[in-house]
Write an enzyme that holds these catalytic residues in place. Structure first.
Site, PDB file in Angstrom:
ATOM      1  N   SER A  32      46.483  34.660  21.965  1.00 15.40           N
ATOM      2  CA  SER A  32      46.716  34.381  20.624  1.00 15.40           C
ATOM      3  C   SER A  32      46.088  33.291  19.809  1.00 15.40           C
ATOM      4  O   SER A  32      46.612  32.926  18.890  1.00 15.40           O
ATOM      5  CB  SER A  32      47.413  32.475  21.458  1.00 15.40           C
ATOM      6  OG  SER A  32      46.666  32.245  22.324  1.00 15.40           O
ATOM      7  N   ASP A 324      46.780  22.362  18.666  1.00 20.46           N
ATOM      8  CA  ASP A 324      47.634  21.987  19.623  1.00 20.46           C
ATOM      9  C   ASP A 324      46.646  22.262  21.033  1.00 20.46           C
ATOM     10  O   ASP A 324      45.785  22.624  21.106  1.00 20.46           O
ATOM     11  CB  ASP A 324      48.358  23.477  19.820  1.00 20.46           C
ATOM     12  CG  ASP A 324      48.322  24.535  20.200  1.00 20.46           C
ATOM     13  OD1 ASP A 324      47.593  24.461  20.854  1.00 20.46           O
ATOM     14  OD2 ASP A 324      49.585  25.617  20.078  1.00 20.46           O
ATOM     15  N   HIS A 327      44.519  25.797  21.493  1.00 14.26           N
ATOM     16  CA  HIS A 327      43.696  26.974  20.288  1.00 14.26           C
ATOM     17  C   HIS A 327      43.666  25.449  18.543  1.00 14.26           C
ATOM     18  O   HIS A 327      44.100  24.648  18.516  1.00 14.26           O
ATOM     19  CB  HIS A 327      45.502  27.493  19.689  1.00 14.26           C
ATOM     20  CG  HIS A 327      46.012  27.728  20.346  1.00 14.26           C
ATOM     21  ND1 HIS A 327      47.707  27.430  21.175  1.00 14.26           N
ATOM     22  CD2 HIS A 327      45.737  29.338  21.272  1.00 14.26           C
ATOM     23  CE1 HIS A 327      47.982  28.523  21.469  1.00 14.26           C
ATOM     24  NE2 HIS A 327      47.029  29.757  21.314  1.00 14.26           N
TER      25      HIS A 327
END
Ligand code: NAG
Ligand code: NAG
Length: 349
Positions: A32, A324, A327
């Site tokens: 991610s 978040d 991240h």
């Protein structure tokens, strides 16, 4: 005379610059930290193709990037004079004519270990390589054999994963932990990392940036875990120590690969120190908050829990180091990319 030599000096500089500036494409493998939306097309709960994700991306579009805006490969692509973002291979809005200049095979939640990608049913690293092979075939049809080979060997490959192998796998699955000590597990990952580099080298890749682990004990989610365990809300020092130790091993691997494999050029792009400086002194980088994330309460939400209706979500992500609980914001990514452009990726400019 002076004028002529200045002109010819400029011409020489220009042609050297022209000859060296030959990264025709950015090709991305990982998790991610670099996924541009491949997970949108697979059946997993780990997605981010909805608001408020992407609210600072072009057109305010949620693309499946785990960020308020762009992720590092997008910024790197732009810095190399290519497109301002790198599209996801599985995104039906793009085809080989786009992918010839940049393509992302990354999948949020994946890792070096097959057991890591199994946790949330995401694309395992070996499958990213299968997609890359399929891409090569399409590229050869589109560009012809010679040009396709040029793109494949001169492209810059960005490899960014590993955090999930520790946080989602080793420290979460009792089975992995009962089978290996943390040192043994690191060596297993290192073996898989090396095998991966050799696999893509075998397929023609030559210029690579292998990304190190961030200070993963300082991710807001890990701070929250620390807090729940009654240890205060600071970083998980043991996770940071593991990240540093693993980065040391990766750096050694990169050095060895450069010595052993003819024609390869791998740099080790280590985000740890610059990221840690940002977390420890956010105000010197223009941030206000480093301990919790912008989205929702900032303590544990990501993916579907990072909801557009949550009243706590911050209004200006540029004040936050983290978007978040897992991240960074685009602004943090930009600082890290600027650092790489100065210290490692400049080799390929
Ligand atoms: C790629 O898509 C564009 C439009 O989105 C189209 O014009 C082009 O023909 C397509 N190229 C290939 C090789 O399929
Ligand atoms: C991971 O899974 C793939 C596909 O099943 C397999 O080919 C590969 O050997 C596995 N890797 C390891 C290290 O077991």
């Amino acid at each position: 005379m002076v004028f002529i030599s200045i002109v010819s000096a400029c011409l020489i500089l220009f042609s050297i610059g022209g000859a060296a500036a030959k990264v025709p494409a950015i090709i991305v493998f990982g998790d991610s930290s670099v996924d541009a939306g491949n997970n949108n097309q697979i059946s997993t709960v780990l997605k981010s193709n909805f608001r408020p994700y992407g609210r600072d991306f072009f057109g305010g579009q949620p693309t499946g990037r785990f960020s308020n805006g762009r992720v590092p490969p997008d910024l790197i692509s732009e810095a190399f004079g290519l497109r301002a973002f790198v599209p996801a291979y599985l995104d039906p809005a793009y085809n080989v004519s786009d992918f010839a200049k940049g393509v992302c095979f990354a999948s949020a939640g994946t890792g070096f270990d097959n057991a890591t990608s199994n946790v949330l049913n995401v694309i395992p690293l070996w499958k990213e390589v299968e997609y890359y092979k399929e891409y090569q075939t399409k590229l050869k049809v589109y560009l012809g054999e010679t040009k396709a080979k040029y793109v494949i060997s001169e492209a810059l490959y960005i490899i960014s994963l590993g955090t999930n192998d520790f946080l989602e796998n080793y420290y979460t699955l009792p089975n992995t932990r009962s089978q290996h000590t943390i040192d043994q597990f690191q060596d297993i990952l290192l073996g898989l990392a090396e095998k991966f580099v050799k696999d893509i080298y075998g397929l023609g890749a030559r210029k690579m940036s292998f990304t190190g682990l961030p200070p993963m004990g300082c991710l807001p989610l890990e701070r929250t875990t620390n807090f729940m365990n009654g240890n205060g809300d600071g970083c998980m020092d043991n996770y940071n120590a593991v990240a540093m130790h693993f980065n040391g091993k990766l750096s050694g691997m990169v050095k060895k690969l450069n010595e052993e494999m003819p024609g390869i050029r791998v740099v080790f792009s280590n985000p740890y120190d610059v990221f840690m400086q940002i977390i420890q002194k956010p105000s010197s980088f223009g941030f206000e908050v480093a301990s919790v994330a912008c989205c929702a309460t900032g303590m544990f939400e990501m993916g579907y829990m990072c909801d557009v209706l949550n009243p706590f979500t911050c209004s200006d992500a540029n004040k936050y180091v983290f978007w978040d609980s897992f991240h960074p914001t685009e602004k943090t990514s930009r600082i890290i990319v600027d650092y790489f452009m100065k210290h490692t990726l400049n080799q390929f400019l």
